[in-house]
Design an enzyme around this catalytic site. Structure first.
Site, mmCIF file in Angstrom:
data_model
loop_
_atom_site.group_PDB
_atom_site.id
_atom_site.type_symbol
_atom_site.label_atom_id
_atom_site.label_comp_id
_atom_site.label_asym_id
_atom_site.label_seq_id
_atom_site.Cartn_x
_atom_site.Cartn_y
_atom_site.Cartn_z
ATOM 1 N N GLY A 30 1.197 -1.304 0.043
ATOM 2 C CA GLY A 30 -0.142 -0.108 -0.220
ATOM 3 C C GLY A 30 0.776 0.784 -0.578
ATOM 4 O O GLY A 30 2.407 1.247 0.122
ATOM 5 N N ASP A 141 -5.718 8.163 10.639
ATOM 6 C CA ASP A 141 -7.174 7.694 9.761
ATOM 7 C C ASP A 141 -8.463 7.686 10.840
ATOM 8 O O ASP A 141 -8.123 7.207 11.825
ATOM 9 C CB ASP A 141 -7.090 6.286 8.560
ATOM 10 C CG ASP A 141 -7.244 6.974 8.074
ATOM 11 O OD1 ASP A 141 -8.401 7.848 7.898
ATOM 12 O OD2 ASP A 141 -7.986 6.362 6.925
ATOM 13 N N LEU A 376 -5.602 7.246 -4.846
ATOM 14 C CA LEU A 376 -4.671 7.179 -5.489
ATOM 15 C C LEU A 376 -4.679 6.402 -7.226
ATOM 16 O O LEU A 376 -3.078 6.085 -7.120
ATOM 17 C CB LEU A 376 -3.678 5.840 -4.422
ATOM 18 C CG LEU A 376 -2.984 6.679 -2.835
ATOM 19 C CD1 LEU A 376 -2.765 5.860 -2.341
ATOM 20 C CD2 LEU A 376 -2.920 8.412 -3.370
ATOM 21 N N LYS A 379 -3.833 8.504 -9.389
ATOM 22 C CA LYS A 379 -2.025 8.902 -9.690
ATOM 23 C C LYS A 379 -0.920 8.323 -10.229
ATOM 24 O O LYS A 379 -0.501 7.648 -10.797
ATOM 25 C CB LYS A 379 -1.910 9.437 -8.813
ATOM 26 C CG LYS A 379 -2.560 10.364 -7.809
ATOM 27 C CD LYS A 379 -2.141 11.928 -6.373
ATOM 28 C CE LYS A 379 -2.399 12.912 -6.747
ATOM 29 N NZ LYS A 379 -1.470 13.357 -5.143
ATOM 30 N N ASP A 498 -6.034 47.270 30.246
ATOM 31 C CA ASP A 498 -7.239 47.234 29.407
ATOM 32 C C ASP A 498 -8.577 46.783 30.223
ATOM 33 O O ASP A 498 -8.565 46.645 31.009
ATOM 34 C CB ASP A 498 -6.625 46.323 27.856
ATOM 35 C CG ASP A 498 -7.968 46.539 27.597
ATOM 36 O OD1 ASP A 498 -8.945 47.142 26.720
ATOM 37 O OD2 ASP A 498 -8.540 44.767 26.961
ATOM 38 N N TYR A 499 -9.758 46.899 29.614
ATOM 39 C CA TYR A 499 -10.685 46.406 30.714
ATOM 40 C C TYR A 499 -11.330 44.626 30.392
ATOM 41 O O TYR A 499 -11.287 44.313 30.252
ATOM 42 C CB TYR A 499 -12.218 47.704 30.132
ATOM 43 C CG TYR A 499 -13.114 47.090 30.736
ATOM 44 C CD1 TYR A 499 -12.579 47.222 32.193
ATOM 45 C CD2 TYR A 499 -14.039 46.690 30.729
ATOM 46 C CE1 TYR A 499 -13.774 46.146 33.350
ATOM 47 C CE2 TYR A 499 -15.583 46.760 30.994
ATOM 48 C CZ TYR A 499 -14.762 46.529 32.807
ATOM 49 O OH TYR A 499 -16.261 45.772 33.325
ATOM 50 N N ASP A 679 -5.859 42.411 25.690
ATOM 51 C CA ASP A 679 -6.141 41.207 24.919
ATOM 52 C C ASP A 679 -6.311 41.490 23.098
ATOM 53 O O ASP A 679 -6.088 40.194 22.872
ATOM 54 C CB ASP A 679 -7.004 40.913 25.700
ATOM 55 C CG ASP A 679 -8.403 41.971 25.215
ATOM 56 O OD1 ASP A 679 -8.576 42.949 24.981
ATOM 57 O OD2 ASP A 679 -9.589 41.039 24.651
HETATM 58 C C1 GDG Z 1 -8.223 5.486 1.224
HETATM 59 C C2 GDG Z 1 -8.880 7.144 0.248
HETATM 60 C C3 GDG Z 1 -7.346 8.242 0.025
HETATM 61 C C4 GDG Z 1 -6.302 -1.286 -6.216
HETATM 62 N N1 GDG Z 1 -6.513 -2.402 -6.417
HETATM 63 C C5 GDG Z 1 -5.249 -3.505 -6.066
HETATM 64 C C6 GDG Z 1 -4.561 -2.937 -5.937
HETATM 65 N N2 GDG Z 1 -5.213 -1.525 -5.646
HETATM 66 C C7 GDG Z 1 -4.674 -0.759 -4.618
HETATM 67 C C8 GDG Z 1 -4.409 0.584 -5.418
HETATM 68 C C9 GDG Z 1 -3.999 2.082 -4.323
HETATM 69 C C10 GDG Z 1 -5.029 1.378 -3.740
HETATM 70 O O1 GDG Z 1 -5.002 0.222 -3.518
HETATM 71 C C11 GDG Z 1 -5.971 2.476 -3.255
HETATM 72 O O2 GDG Z 1 -5.885 3.448 -2.988
HETATM 73 P P1 GDG Z 1 -7.401 4.997 -3.455
HETATM 74 O O3 GDG Z 1 -6.127 5.769 -2.340
HETATM 75 O O4 GDG Z 1 -7.859 4.753 -4.058
HETATM 76 O O5 GDG Z 1 -8.831 4.212 -2.183
HETATM 77 P P2 GDG Z 1 -8.354 3.638 -0.936
HETATM 78 O O6 GDG Z 1 -8.291 2.186 -0.277
HETATM 79 O O7 GDG Z 1 -9.900 3.830 -0.521
HETATM 80 O O8 GDG Z 1 -7.751 4.597 0.635
HETATM 81 C C12 GDG Z 1 -8.496 7.397 -0.464
HETATM 82 C C13 GDG Z 1 -6.090 6.535 0.379
HETATM 83 O O9 GDG Z 1 -6.940 5.767 1.752
HETATM 84 C C14 GDG Z 1 -4.777 7.292 0.856
HETATM 85 O O10 GDG Z 1 -5.126 8.531 1.756
HETATM 86 O O11 GDG Z 1 -6.649 7.943 -1.713
HETATM 87 O O12 GDG Z 1 -9.027 8.549 -0.495
HETATM 88 O O13 GDG Z 1 -11.190 6.458 0.776
HETATM 89 O O14 GDG Z 1 -2.884 2.371 -4.311
HETATM 90 O O15 GDG Z 1 -3.147 0.489 -6.458
HETATM 91 N N3 GDG Z 1 -3.302 -3.004 -6.164
HETATM 92 C C15 GDG Z 1 -2.854 -4.232 -5.876
HETATM 93 N N4 GDG Z 1 -3.500 -4.668 -6.297
HETATM 94 C C16 GDG Z 1 -4.580 -4.800 -6.908
HETATM 95 O O16 GDG Z 1 -5.309 -5.461 -7.531
HETATM 96 N N5 GDG Z 1 -1.487 -4.971 -6.317
#
Ligand code: GDG
Length: 724
Positions: A30, A141, A376, A379, A498-499, A679
């Site tokens: 992650g 979180d 994510l 991105k 001051d008051y 103040d």
């Molecule tokens: C929470 C917030 C915020 C997904 N499928 C596979 C896989 N993934 C990975 C992705 C990505 C992650 O899981 C999902 O991250 P997200 O950010 O899209 O969503 P949440 O899990 O809901 O995360 C979110 C995040 O926290 C960080 O602060 O962005 O808004 O909800 O990294 O790549 N990874 C693999 N196989 C999969 O099939 N290996």
């Protein structure tokens, strides 16, 4: 330097029970785990969290604990029931739906709340086993919303950061939670509270102001003696990890394999955890609409739908899974051809190199959550596009949309727009794709996850340092003793007080703040001490000061120095001032009173004041800013100054201020002891006018030129009591 303790619901690894009682430890890939890797793996640092298994036997727990210690991790063991009530329950069935604006799914149940408190307490105990003064604790979180407050109660000086990975809703939604105040008080135990976006931060600050009645100045909130900060820290990804993976031979091999079996067509990719906040059904319906509206794409474009199983113990998630299954079945049933399947559906997690191959292969990423803290996936898609081709369609409701304005932004409720966006994306020229992709890549590369970690932890250090600096200004016992000593030795003394806010607390109407009997006796006693001069220096009009203090042997400065009354003398005007401007300002302020219920005008001889203490929170501040900008040029040309006080705006001649008035008193004599207490920022003029070795004391937490600081008017009274 102390160590850093990271705390999150889950550890960055999964413990699984293997065959013959063997335990398998599987590291997580992650984003948070990679981002914080450089932190928890170093030195004596540690990551605290649930290991993801239940153990009844003490022996297994001990073994796990020992094994995890080698990796700088510390487990918090929870029972099956605790996970049910705290994790699946309060975290995922109360907070998650509420924070994502799915209030229809939110369950408000006392038993869940109690389990949430209990488990947060359990995390707290584990943290306290390790935490020492000087350490830094970073809590992650919504599952641990109460933890900062619990740690703070035991270790008042420790440095605590909190980051919320999901959105923070408008206070209108947040206030539906029966335990809203307890939740806020819990998280306010932190020194730094971070969100993904400015909107989340704004919502949080408004909830704090309306539900916990704590105001903020540019995100700084004062809780008791502690100032904490709230800010937006948009989280990034490990850019190089994704870019390098996409260039690796095994990923290229995977892509070739996929393409060979799927034939010559374009791909739209969708990747999420199973969650109603991700908007998967809407996405499917939009894809269906796209195939209906633009039949020329049938047989030429497929959707790859990857849904990762998640929280499937919770009813709403089970129902969502069924809904997705039905939709995929319906669409494939309707449009499939022998050589073409509209949707390739995977309900499982894929290994990283397969996911990376999908990112590489996809022509379009369709990321359309109904609500997402950051997201994510979008991105990661961008970082994997080595040749810079590909188009991102992104929901406005994802935090990431604030940074990625080069994506095609859509509202996930607008299915026609989503269908049209798909067409637009699939027809976009390569040059255009590359130009957008380049901009997005530059952003994601720069604001990567390592940058995010450094920024947050660096800021936490700054907040702590600022707190320490403020502490040194605190008028503690030693300072008070020193003041008393100099006071006792001096042959002649002057005290500028001051008051409002300094000698009395604030009241809803200015005329209600009349001095109480105790205060009058105190001032009388103080003035009776030989060689003391007691001067009340206030913004109030001179009639009011006269009616309150005329019978005492003290001196008075009214309206910030327009009127003054010395010992045994009559009220005297500083000098005749031109007041023509008042007739021009009055109607302007009246027009603001007309449109701002609860506000009113107070007219003094040499100034006009607009009060908004009783106006709806936020609305009054907005109007005050409007008035400030309305009067900006007028004030300059008329030689006026607009002063911002505590829920008031005061307009007066700029040549008058408290400091100039106080100087007249200072010219009278050589004083062995000078004290000035105030103040608000009109008192800053007094502080600046004081000789170097005087004692200047600011009441309240705001930045000030005063040498020392106390928390409230009660402490000022205590000090004066001592001096009598
Ligand atoms: C929470 C917030 C915020 C997904 N499928 C596979 C896989 N993934 C990975 C992705 C990505 C992650 O899981 C999902 O991250 P997200 O950010 O899209 O969503 P949440 O899990 O809901 O995360 C979110 C995040 O926290 C960080 O602060 O962005 O808004 O909800 O990294 O790549 N990874 C693999 N196989 C999969 O099939 N290996």
């Amino acid at each position: 330097m102390g160590k850093t303790i990271i705390v999150s619901n889950r550890l960055p690894l999964r413990v699984e029970k293997g065959s013959k009682g063997k335990l398998n430890f599987i590291p997580s890939e992650g984003g948070l785990a990679t981002g914080l890797g450089s932190v928890y793996k170093g030195g004596g640092n540690v990551w605290v969290g649930w290991p993801g298994v239940y153990f009844n036997k003490e022996e297994k727990r001990r073994l796990t604990e020992e094994r995890l210690a080698e990796e700088n991790m510390k487990p918090v063991f929870l029972s099956k029931q605790q996970i049910e009530l705290y994790y699946e329950g309060f975290s995922n069935s109360t907070l998650w739906p509420n924070f994502h604006y799915f209030n229809q799914y939110a369950i408000y149940k006392r038993t869940l709340w109690e389990a949430f408190v209990e488990v947060n307490q359990k995390f707290c105990e584990v943290v306290l086993e390790m935490a020492k003064p000087g350490d830094k604790i970073w809590v992650h979180d919504y599952q641990l919303f109460l933890l900062p407050g619990m740690i703070r109660a035991k270790l008042p000086d420790i440095s605590i950061g909190f980051f919320l990975h999901i959105p923070f809703p408008s206070h209108e939604v947040f206030r539906l939670i029966p335990w809203r105040k307890e939740l806020l008080n819990g998280v306010l135990g932190a020194d730094l509270i971070g969100f993904h976006t400015y909107d989340d931060m704004r919502h949080f600050l408004s909830a704090v102001s309306r539900l916990a009645f704590l105001s903020n100045q540019n995100g700084r909130i004062n809780v008791g003696n502690r100032v904490l900060e709230v800010d937006a820290f948009p989280m990034g990804i490990d850019y190089n990890k994704y870019a390098e993976k996409a260039a690796s031979t095994e990923v290229i091999k995977n892509e070739v394999e996929y393409r060979t079996s799927l034939g010559d067509q374009k791909f739209v990719l969708s990747v999420d955890r199973l969650d109603y906040s991700k908007g998967i059904p809407n996405r499917l319906v939009s894809f269906e609409l796209f195939l209906q509206k633009y039949p020329e794409f049938r047989g030429k474009v497929s959707l790859i739908l990857l849904v990762v199983p998640s929280r499937d113990q919770v009813d709403t998630y089970r129902e969502l899974k069924e809904e997705i299954d039905l939709l995929v079945g319906r669409i494939n049933g309707q449009f499939s051809m022998m050589k073409w399947t509209p949707i390739h559906y995977f309900y499982r997690s894929l290994p990283f190199d397969k996911l990376s191959a999908m990112y590489r292969m996809a022509d379009v990423a369709l990321v359309t959550p109904m609500r997402d803290g950051m997201n994510l996936v979008c991105k990661e898609f961008v970082a994997s596009k080595l040749d810079k081709t590909g188009v991102l369609i992104l929901s406005e409701m994802a935090g990431a949309s604030k940074e990625l304005s080069d994506a095609i932004l859509i509202n996930p409720n607008n299915k026609h727009r989503m269908a049209d966006a798909l067409k637009e994306a699939l027809e976009m020229s390569v040059e255009q794709q590359q130009s957008h992709m380049e901009t997005m890549q530059a952003t994601i590369k720069r604001y990567n996850v390592h940058h995010w970690v450094d920024l947050f932890l660096g800021r936490l250090d700054q907040v702590k340092a600022a707190q320490k600096e403020m502490d040194t200004k605190n008028a503690d016992h030693q300072v008070l003793a020193a003041i008393e000593e100099v006071y006792n030795k001096a042959n002649s003394r002057i005290l500028f007080l001051d008051y409002d806010g300094t000698l009395v607390g604030f009241k809803s109407m200015p005329e209600l703040a009349a001095p109480d009997k105790k205060l009058k006796t105190l001032l009388e006693k103080l003035a009776a001490v030989k060689n003391n001069r007691v001067v009340i220096i206030s913004g109030r009009d001179h009639e009011t000061l006269e009616s309150w203090f005329g019978d005492l042997d003290i001196e008075l400065i009214a309206e910030h120095g327009v009127w003054m009354k010395r010992k045994d003398a009559e009220w005297k005007l500083l000098r005749q001032l031109n007041l023509d401007w008042k007739d021009k300002i009055r109607p302007i302020l009246e027009s603001y009173v007309d449109k701002t219920p609860g506000s009113f005008i107070e007219e003094k001889h040499y100034s006009i004041v607009w009060h908004y203490r009783k106006v709806e929170t936020g609305f009054g501040e907005l109007r005050a800013r409007e008035i400030m900008s309305h009067l900006k040029f007028f004030a300059e040309s008329e030689n006026l100054i607009v002063l911002e006080g505590n829920k008031v705006l005061e307009i007066k001649n700029s040549e008058v201020n408290k400091g100039k008035a106080a100087e007249l008193w200072l010219e009278d004599d050589e004083y062995g002891f000078v004290l000035a207490v105030g103040d608000d920022w009109t008192d800053e003029d007094t502080f600046k006018a004081m000789p170097r070795d005087s004692y200047t004391i600011k009441v309240g937490p705001e930045v000030s030129d005063a040498r020392y600081r106390v928390n409230s008017y009660k402490e000022v009274r205590k000090l004066l009591e001592k001096l009598t």
